[in-house]
Design a protein around this motif. Structure first.
Motif, short mmCIF file in Angstrom:
data_model
loop_
_atom_site.label_atom_id
_atom_site.label_comp_id
_atom_site.label_asym_id
_atom_site.label_seq_id
_atom_site.Cartn_x
_atom_site.Cartn_y
_atom_site.Cartn_z
N PHE A 81 0.82 -1.21 0.00
CA PHE A 81 0.00 0.00 0.00
C PHE A 81 0.86 1.26 0.00
O PHE A 81 2.01 1.24 0.45
N PHE A 82 0.26 2.34 -0.47
CA PHE A 82 0.91 3.64 -0.30
C PHE A 82 -0.16 4.67 0.03
O PHE A 82 -1.34 4.48 -0.26
N GLU A 83 0.27 5.72 0.68
CA GLU A 83 -0.65 6.82 0.96
C GLU A 83 0.08 8.14 0.72
O GLU A 83 1.25 8.27 1.11
N ILE A 84 -0.57 9.07 0.08
CA ILE A 84 -0.03 10.42 -0.01
C ILE A 84 -1.05 11.34 0.67
O ILE A 84 -2.19 11.42 0.24
N ALA A 85 -0.64 11.92 1.77
CA ALA A 85 -1.59 12.72 2.55
C ALA A 85 -0.83 13.80 3.30
O ALA A 85 0.40 13.77 3.40
N ASN A 86 -1.61 14.72 3.85
CA ASN A 86 -1.00 15.82 4.58
C ASN A 86 -0.60 15.40 5.99
O ASN A 86 -1.31 14.66 6.65
N VAL A 87 0.53 15.97 6.44
CA VAL A 87 0.85 15.96 7.87
C VAL A 87 0.81 17.43 8.29
O VAL A 87 0.87 18.33 7.45
N PHE A 88 0.63 17.62 9.58
CA PHE A 88 0.33 18.98 10.06
C PHE A 88 1.36 19.40 11.10
O PHE A 88 1.50 18.75 12.13
N TYR A 89 2.08 20.47 10.81
CA TYR A 89 3.07 21.00 11.75
C TYR A 89 2.64 22.39 12.20
O TYR A 89 2.64 23.33 11.39
N PRO A 90 2.27 22.54 13.46
CA PRO A 90 1.87 23.86 13.94
C PRO A 90 3.09 24.76 14.10
O PRO A 90 4.18 24.28 14.39
N LYS A 91 2.87 26.05 13.88
CA LYS A 91 3.97 26.99 14.15
C LYS A 91 4.05 27.22 15.64
O LYS A 91 5.13 27.32 16.21
N GLU A 92 2.87 27.31 16.26
CA GLU A 92 2.84 27.32 17.72
C GLU A 92 1.50 26.79 18.19
O GLU A 92 0.53 26.75 17.43
N LEU A 93 1.47 26.35 19.43
CA LEU A 93 0.23 25.82 20.00
C LEU A 93 -0.14 26.63 21.22
O LEU A 93 0.74 27.00 22.00
N PRO A 94 -1.44 26.90 21.49
CA PRO A 94 -2.55 26.56 20.61
C PRO A 94 -2.48 27.32 19.29
O PRO A 94 -1.90 28.41 19.22
N LEU A 95 -3.12 26.75 18.31
CA LEU A 95 -3.01 27.26 16.95
C LEU A 95 -3.60 28.67 16.84
O LEU A 95 -4.74 28.90 17.20
N ASN A 96 -2.83 29.61 16.34
CA ASN A 96 -3.42 30.91 16.05
C ASN A 96 -3.08 31.38 14.64
O ASN A 96 -3.29 32.54 14.28
N ALA A 97 -2.53 30.45 13.86
CA ALA A 97 -2.27 30.72 12.44
C ALA A 97 -2.39 29.39 11.72
O ALA A 97 -2.36 28.34 12.37
N TYR A 98 -2.53 29.47 10.41
CA TYR A 98 -2.59 28.23 9.64
C TYR A 98 -1.34 27.40 9.92
O TYR A 98 -0.23 27.94 9.89
N PRO A 99 -1.47 26.12 10.19
CA PRO A 99 -0.29 25.29 10.38
C PRO A 99 0.31 24.96 9.01
O PRO A 99 -0.31 25.23 7.97
N GLU A 100 1.51 24.42 9.03
CA GLU A 100 2.09 23.95 7.78
C GLU A 100 1.47 22.60 7.45
O GLU A 100 1.47 21.70 8.27
N GLU A 101 0.88 22.49 6.27
CA GLU A 101 0.35 21.20 5.82
C GLU A 101 1.28 20.71 4.72
O GLU A 101 1.38 21.33 3.67
N ARG A 102 1.98 19.62 5.00
CA ARG A 102 2.92 19.07 4.01
C ARG A 102 2.46 17.71 3.56
O ARG A 102 2.03 16.90 4.38
N LYS A 103 2.58 17.47 2.29
CA LYS A 103 2.24 16.14 1.80
C LYS A 103 3.40 15.19 2.06
O LYS A 103 4.55 15.51 1.77
#
Lengths: 805, 342
Positions: free
Chosen positions: A591-613
C-alpha cells in the motif's frame, strides 16, 4: 417536527390525502421523514354491542353474544371485569390485527392476528378490546387507560370501524424543517405552508379573550435587553388546577407530550402550536410582585424544576423576583416558583431570548429542554405576541383561570409588523433562468402571505412578520417563488452566458496523479487513512518526547482519544493497516498513501499550520524484502529522472541493520526500513513488514523537471561482468561510486550477485557487477575496454581493497 | 576398378543413411564423403590424376554424377531429419498453457481518487480549474464568510472539530470558495476536491470523508444553467439518459438552495431497493451563491451571479461501485483494494 393531520386540519381545509400532502410538502422544501398512520397496526376492529353475557362457572370468563351490525352476532369469550350486557366495546373480528399484550395487559408485545378460538370449551369468534390492545392511551381517548375494555359511546353505530371513532385514522407527519425556517417548528407554521401548497386560506387559531380577572400591580424590568429583546407577562387569577380537556390532551399526546395539568398543558400546547415557549410562575412565590430579567451574578445558584442545582455566572440569563432567580431564562423554570395543585394566581411569560445565549448556556450547563431547543432555532417576536394571546385564550376557554388586564410587555424596540420590500422582476427571473409569468409570481407569493403587487419591473411585497429568514434581497424572493411555482418549470441551459475558461489540473496536481499511477504500476494500492491519529500511535513507534512528531495539533472535541491528534507522520496509520490486514488473514499486501501531515507553528493554533504532503509506503508478506520496497522507490526515481541516495541509518521503530535514510540532492527526505522485530512481536506481526515515509513536498520540485531528450549514442555500448572480492564492511554504494568515478565512459554499474563462501574467505564477499561502457565518438575496441577495466581495478584495490576474483 | 569403387560408395551411402537420426550425425556422415580433403568422393576425384588421359572424361563424369547424387541424397535426408528433430523439439517444449502467467502485480488507486479523477475530467472539459484548500481552516472561511456567523443555527447541521478557538477541521470544501473569490475575479469556474471532517462516527458516517465543490461566478449565471450543467455531469458519471431533479433545500451560502436528485440508474426510475422505491437518488446540494457571500469576497452581486454545488465523493463512489460500507474505504483491506485495479 411532528404535525398531526387532524391538528393541521383545524387551520386549513385539507382536501387531499395524507400521502398527496406529503408529496406537495416535499416539493415545497419540507421533506416528510416519516408519515405515520396512528392506527397503522389496527385493522378489522368494529363497534359491538354485548347482548348477552354469562359467566363460565369457576372462572372470570364471560361468554357473550355480541351484535356487530352488518357483521352479524358473534359469540365471544371475554375475561375483562367491565364486560356487561348493553355495553358497546371495540370488537376485533376474526382476521383483525391488534396489539398483543403481556400478562399485565399493559405491556405491548407486538401485533397479533385474531383467530377463532375456544376458551373453556366455549367457541370465541373475536376479541373484545382494551385501549392498550388498540394502541390508544387515556390521553388519546378518555377511558382508554382503564385496564379492561374500552367503553365506546352509547350512540356509536354497530359494526362501524372504530378507527375514526378513536382517532386511529389520523396521520402524523414527521417533517424535516431546514434551519432557515424556525417559524415552521410549529403547527401553525406547517399549516401556513400547507395552506400555501393547497392554495387555501390559513385560519388563525382563536386568540381572543376577555379580561375579567383581578388586576394587580406588577413591575417588570429587563436589565439585559441584548439577551431578551422582548418580555411579555400576563396575570391570570382564580386558577383552578385540573386535568385538561380531552382534545388538548389528545393533541399533546400525538406530538409526544404527557398531559400534566391544565396550566402546564397550556404552556406546552402553545409551544407546539405556535412554537413559542411559555412559562407559568406561581405568583405567590414571586417576592414583591416583581420580575427582573438580568444576567446571573457570579456563583448565583438555581434549582430547576427537575431538581438539579446549577451554579451560574454572568453569561447566563435568569428571570428573578426581587431577590432570587426563579427561572433559568428560556431553559427551565425554577423549582421555587413552579405550578402546584394549590396554585391560585399565575404569571404567564412569553419572551424572546437571544438564541446564541440560550445555546451557550444550555451547552455550558448541560441542561436543555423543549423550550431551550426551540429558542436555539430562532424565534420571531411577532410569534411571541401571538403565543401569549393564544395562551390567554386557552386559559379562558378551558376554564383554567380568569385573564386579568394586567399585561406587561418590555421590548428593545424591534418591529413585529410585516415590512415592505421591493425587488426587480427581471433580476429574479434572471436568477431562475426562466420567465415566471407575473400572475404566477403573484399567486405564489400571495399564498405565502407576502401580499405581492407588480408595478412594471418592481415587485412589491410585505415580508410577513414571522419570516425572519427573509434577508431582504431578490434571491430570497426568487427562492419563495420557485419553490412554490415548482422547480420542474426550470428549463436546463448549459452556461449560455458564461465566458469560456481554461480548465484542468495544474502541474502539481498532474504530477501527483502520475506519482500515484507509478506506484500502482509497482503493485502498490492507494490508501486513504484518517488525518488524525492517536497519541498511542506515537508511543507505538517509540517517538521520543522531544521529537517534532510529538508537537501535534490536538482536536479540542475529538470523537475519542484514538482520533485526537492531527497526524505528524503517516507511518503509524500504515503500520496499523498492516496489523489489521494480518488479523483478517490477509498474508501479504502493498500500500501507499499520499496525505498531509500537520506541523503547527505554535500551539494553541493561532495561524494556519504547515500542511505538508508525505508519501508513505508499506509492504508486508513473506515475499517482501528491503529491496522490493527499495525497488519501488527506484522505479519512482527512474520514472521522474531523479536520484535518491540511500545511506545506513536508524529510526526508533525499524530494524537497526535494515534501515536507510533517503536523500535527494544531499537533503534527507525520509527513511526506509524493516519494522523492528521486537515491535512486530508486540503487535503480534509474524510476517516481515517494510515501511518508508518521504516528505513528498520536498521531492516534488525535483519531480517536475522538464523532459529533455539526449540523442541515442551512435556507437554500440560494451559490457563487462566483474566479480570482485571485498571485505564485508564495503558497501555496494562505495563500490559503485568508486567505479563510476574511475572512467567517464562507464555509464552504468549494476550489482547482480553477491556470493559468500569458503573460497572467498572469512569476512569477505564477492560482488558481481555488470559494467556498461558507452563510447562517445568512436567504436570501442576490446583493448580500450581492457585498459579502462585495468585502471578501474587498480583504483578499487587502492581505495577499497577489492580484488578480482 | 574405378567403377567398383563408385558402386561401393553408392552402396555405402544407401546402406547407412537411413539409419541416421540426428542432423549432427548426418553432417559427419556427409563430411566423410564430401569433405574437400578427406571425403571419400573427393579422394576419388584426386585419384583421377593417375588415370590415362582418355579415360579421364568418362570417369570424371561418373564421379560428378555420384557427387550430385550424393548431395541430393544428403539434402533429402537432411530435410527429413530436420523435420523430425523440430517435431521432437516442439514436443519436448510443449507446456501446460493453463498454468498461471508470470505477471507484475499492479496496485489500485483509491476509489475516491478514481471518482475525483472522473469528476475532474468531466468538469475540466467545461473549463473548471482545480483548487485544493487546506484541511485545517479558519473559522471565518469555513463558516462566517459563508454566511454562517457564530451561533448560527445552521452550524448545528455540522458537528465541527475545533483545534483552537479560531481554527477547525474544515467541515465542507465550500471553504475553498472564499479563498478563490478573494484572489480571483470573475469569470470563475473552480472545482475543489478535498477531505472534510465532521464529528460523526457510526455505521453510516465517517468522521473524515471527501467532498467535491464546484463554483461558477460570471455575469447572468442562473439556476437553469446549474441544472443544465448537472444534467451533463449526471449523464457522464452515471450513464446516458440519467435526469436530474431539483428540490428546495437550505444552505446558508446559497439562495435559492436545492438538493439535486438523479433518476435511479439501477432501475431507470421505476423504484427499487437502491432508490428506496422513489426512483430518485440524492447526490448533491447546490444553489445560487448567496449575495452576502459574494459581497464578503468583494464581488459585486448586482453585476455577477454564480452557482455552487457540492457532493460527497464517497457517496458517488459507493453508488457507482455498489460499496455498502463507508468505513471500508478507509481501512485498506487487501481484499477491498484488489477490486479497484484499472
Amino acid at each position: 417536527m411532528l404535525a398531526p393531520l387532524s391538528w393541521l386540519k383545524e387551520y386549513v381545509d385539507i382536501d387531499v390525502s395524507a400521502k398527496e400532502l406529503e408529496g406537495l410538502l416535499f416539493s415545497a422544501g419540507f421533506e416528510v421523514e416519516e408519515l405515520k398512520e396512528v392506527g397503522a397496526d389496527i385493522t378489522g376492529v368494529v363497534v359491538g354491542l354485548v347482548e348477552t353475557c354469562e359467566l363460565i362457572p369457576d372462572t372470570h370468563i364471560h361468554v357473550c353474544q355480541v351484535n356487530l351490525g352488518e357483521y352479524g352476532t358473534q359469540q365471544i369469550c371475554c375475561g375483562a371485569d367491565n364486560v356487561c350486557v348493553g355495553g358497546k366495546f371495540p370488537v376485533a373480528m376474526v382476521g383483525a390485527t391488534v396489539y398483543a399484550t403481556a400478562k399485565d395487559h399493559v405491556t405491548v408485545e407486538g401485533v397479533m392476528t385474531i383467530k377463532k378460538g375456544k376458551l373453556r370449551g366455549q367457541e370465541s369468534n373475536g376479541m373484545l378490546c382494551s385501549g392498550t390492545e388498540l394502541g390508544v392511551t387515556e390521553d388519546m381517548y378518555p377511558g382508554a387507560g382503564y385496564n379492561g375494555l374500552l367503553v365506546l359511546p352509547k350512540d356509536a353505530p354497530l359494526g362501524m370501524d372504530v378507527k375514526p371513532l378513536l382517532g386511529l385514522d389520523d396521520y402524523i407527519f414527521d417533517i424535516s424543517v431546514t434551519a432557515n425556517r424556525p417559524d415552521c417548528q410549529s403547527i401553525i407554521g406547517i399549516a401556513r405552508e400547507v395552506a400555501a401548497v393547497l392554495k387555501k386560506p390559513f385560519k388563525m387559531p382563536d386568540l381572543s379573550y376577555h379580561t375579567d380577572g383581578k388586576d394587580i400591580d406588577f413591575k417588570i424590568t429587563v436589565e439585559a435587553p441584548e439577551l431578551c429583546p422582548r418580555y411579555i407577562a400576563h396575570y391570570v387569577s382564580d386558577i383552578q388546577i385540573a386535568p385538561s380537556p380531552a382534545w388538548m390532551r389528545r393533541r399533546l399526546s400525538l406530538v409526544g407530550i404527557n398531559a400534566i395539568s391544565n396550566a402546564v398543558d397550556i404552556t406546552n400546547y402553545v409551544l407546539k402550536e405556535f412554537g413559542q415557549p411559555m412559562h407559568a410562575f406561581d405568583l405567590n412565590d414571586l417576592e414583591n410582585t416583581e420580575i427582573v430579567v438580568r444576567r446571573a451574578k457570579e456563583n448565583e445558584t438555581i434549582v430547576t424544576l427537575d431538581e438539579k442545582e446549577f451554579r451560574l455566572n454572568p453569561e447566563n440569563l435568569v428571570i428573578c423576583d426581587k431577590n432570587k432567580p426563579v427561572a433559568l431564562a428560556g431553559i427551565m423554570g425554577g423549582l421555587n416558583s413552579e405550578i402546584k395543585d394549590t396554585t391560585q394566581d399565575v404569571l404567564l411569560e412569553a419572551a424572546k431570548f437571544a438564541r446564541d445565549n440560550i445555546r451557550r448556556t444550555s451547552r455550558a450547563l448541560g441542561q436543555s429542554s423543549d423550550s431551550s431547543q426551540r429558542f436555539e432555532k430562532g424565534l420571531d417576536e411577532y410569534t411571541t405576541q401571538l403565543g401569549m394571546k393564544r395562551a390567554l385564550h386557552l386559559m379562558e376557554e378551558i376554564g383554567c383561570g380568569k385573564v386579568s388586564s394586567a399585561h406587561f410587555e418590555v421590548s428593545a424596540g424591534n418591529s413585529t409588523d410585516a415590512h415592505p420590500l421591493t425587488v426587480s422582476v427581471r433580476r429574479m427571473n434572471q436568477i431562475l433562468g426562466i420567465t415566471v409569468p407575473n400572475d404566477e409570481i403573484i399567486n405564489c407569493l400571495d399564498a405565502l402571505g407576502f401580499a405581492p403587487q407588480i408595478d412594471g419591473d418592481d415587485l412589491h411585497v410585505m415580508v410577513p412578520a414571522w419570516r425572519d429568514d427573509i434577508d431582504d434581497h431578490v434571491q430570497d424572493i426568487a427562492e419563495e417563488v420557485i419553490r412554490s411555482y415548482g422547480y420542474h418549470h426550470i428549463v436546463p441551459t448549459f452556461l449560455k452566458e458564461a465566458s469560456v475558461t481554461a480548465g484542468g489540473r495544474n502541474a502539481d496536481q498532474k504530477l501527483l496523479l502520475r506519482v500515484k499511477k507509478t506506484l500502482c504500476a509497482q503493485g502498490y494500492s492507494e490508501s486513504i487513512f484518517y488525518s488524525f491519529f492517536s497519541p498511542k500511535d506515537l508511543d507505538m513507534l517509540r517517538i521520543p518526547e522531544n521529537a517534532k512528531e510529538r508537537y501535534a495539533i490536538r482536536i479540542k472535541n475529538p470523537i475519542s482519544e484514538e482520533l485526537s491528534l492531527m497526524r505528524t507522520m503517516l507511518s503509524a496509520s500504515m503500520l496499523n493497516a498492516v496489523v489489521r490486514n494480518l488479523r483478517r488473514g490477509n498474508t501479504k499486501g502493498r500500500f501507499f498513501e499520499i496525505a498531509n501531515v500537520f506541523y503547527p507553528k505554535e500551539l494553541p493554533l493561532n495561524a494556519y499550520p504547515e500542511e505538508r504532503k508525505h508519501l508513505c509506503i508499506g509492504a508486508f508478506g513473506d515475499s517482501e524484502t528491503f529491496f522490493t520496497l527499495k525497488g519501488a522507490l527506484e522505479a519512482l526515481a527512474e520514472t521522474f529522472a531523479i536520484k535518491l541516495t540511500f545511506t545506513r541509518s536508524t529510526t526508533t521503530f525499524t530494524h537497526p541493520g535494515m534501515t536507510a535514510a533517503i536523500s535527494l540532492d544531499g537533503q534527507e527526505i525520509g527513511y526506509i526500513g524493516r519494522v523492528a522485530h521486537d515491535l512486530c512481536a508486540s503487535l503480534a506481526i509474524e510476517k516481515p513488514v517494510f515501511l518508508c515515509e518521504l516528505d513528498y513536498d520536498a521531492l516534488r520540485p525535483a519531480l517536475g523537471k522538464a523532459l529533455v531528450y539526449k540523442p541515442v549514442p551512435k556507437f554500440a555500448v560494451e559490457t563487462r561482468d566483474l566479480a570482485l572480492v571485498v571485505g564485508e564492511e564495503i558497501t555496494c554504494a562505495q563500490m559503485e561510486d568508486a567505479m563510476t568515478e574511475s572512467c567517464k565512459y562507464l555509464t552504468k554499474v549494476s550489482l547482480f550477485d553477491v556470493y559468500r563462501g569458503k573460497q572467498i574467505g572469512e569476512g569477505k564477499k564477492s560482488m558481481a557487477f555488470k559494467l556498461v561502457f558507452t563510447p562517445d565518438d568512436h567504436e570501442f575496441t576490446g583493448d580500450e575496454i581492457d585498459k579502462y577495466v585495468k585502471k578501474l581495478l587498480k583504483k578499487l584495490e587502492f581505495m577499497l581493497g577489492a580484488e578480482l576474483r | 576398378m574405378m567403377e567398383d569403387k563408385i558402386a561401393a560408395i553408392r552402396a555405402e551411402i544407401e546402406e547407412n543413411i537411413s539409419s541416421l537420426e540426428l542432423s549432427a550425425a548426418l553432417y559427419e556422415f556427409r563430411k566423410s564423403f564430401l569433405d574437400n580433403k578427406d571425403g571419400k568422393i573427393s579422394q576419388l576425384m584426386k585419384g583421377m590424376k593417375d588415370l590415362p588421359k582418355e579415360e579421364k572424361p568418362a570417369f570424371g563424369k561418373l564421379v560428378n554424377d555420384l557427387k550430385t547424387w550424393a548431395i541430393d541424397k544428403f539434402d533429402e535426408y537432411n530435410e527429413k531429419i530436420k523435420a523430425k528433430e523440430l517435431e521432437q523439439k516442439n514436443k519436448d517444449e510443449a507446456i501446460d498453457v493453463t498454468m498461471p502467467g508470470v505477471k507484475n502485480e499492479v496496485g489500485a488507486l483509491h476509489p475516491d481518487t478514481m471518482v475525483i479523477g472522473e469528476l475532474i475530467d468531466i468538469f475540466a472539459g467545461m473549463g473548471f480549474e482545480i483548487y485544493e484548500g487546506s484541511e485545517i481552516e479558519n473559522d471565518y472561511y469555513n463558516f462566517t464568510a459563508l454566511n454562517t456567523p457564530k451561533d448560527h443555527p445552521a452550524r448545528d447541521m455540522q458537528d465541527t472539530f475545533y483545534v483552537s478557538d479560531d481554527f477547525l477541521l474544515r467541515t465542507q470544501t465550500s471553504a475553498g470558495q472564499i479563498h478563490v473569490m478573494e484572489n480571483k475575479k470573475p469569470p470563475i469556474k473552480i472545482l475543489s476536491p478535498g477531505k472534510v471532517f465532521r464529528s460523526d462516527d457510526d455505521a453510516t458516517h465517517s468522521p473524515m470523508f471527501s467532498q467535491m465543490e464546484g463554483l461558477v461566478v460570471d455575469r447572468d449565471i442562473s439556476l437553469a444553467d446549474l441544472q443544465g450543467m448537472l444534467d451533463t455531469f449526471s449523464e457522464r458519471i452515471f450513464g446516458e439518459g440519467i435526469k436530474t431533479r431539483l428540490r428546495p433545500s437550505y444552505f446558508p451560502f446559497t439562495e435559492p438552495s436545492v438538493e439535486v436528485d438523479v433518476s435511479c440508474f439501477a432501475c431507470g426510475g421505476k423504484g427499487c431497493k437502491l432508490c428506496k422505491g422513489t426512483g430518485w437518488i440524492e447526490v448533491l446540494g447546490a444553489g445560487i451563491v448567496n449575495r452576502h457571500v459574494l459581497e464578503n469576497c468583494g464581488i459585486d452581486p448586482d453585476v455577477y451571479s454564480g452557482f455552487a454545488f457540492g457532493m460527497g465523493v464517497e457517496r458517488i463512489a459507493m453508488l457507482k461501485y455498489g460499496i455498502n460500507n463507508i468505513k471500508a474505504l478507509f481501512e485498506s483491506d487487501t481484499r477491498f483494494a484488489e477490486q479497484f485495479k484499472n
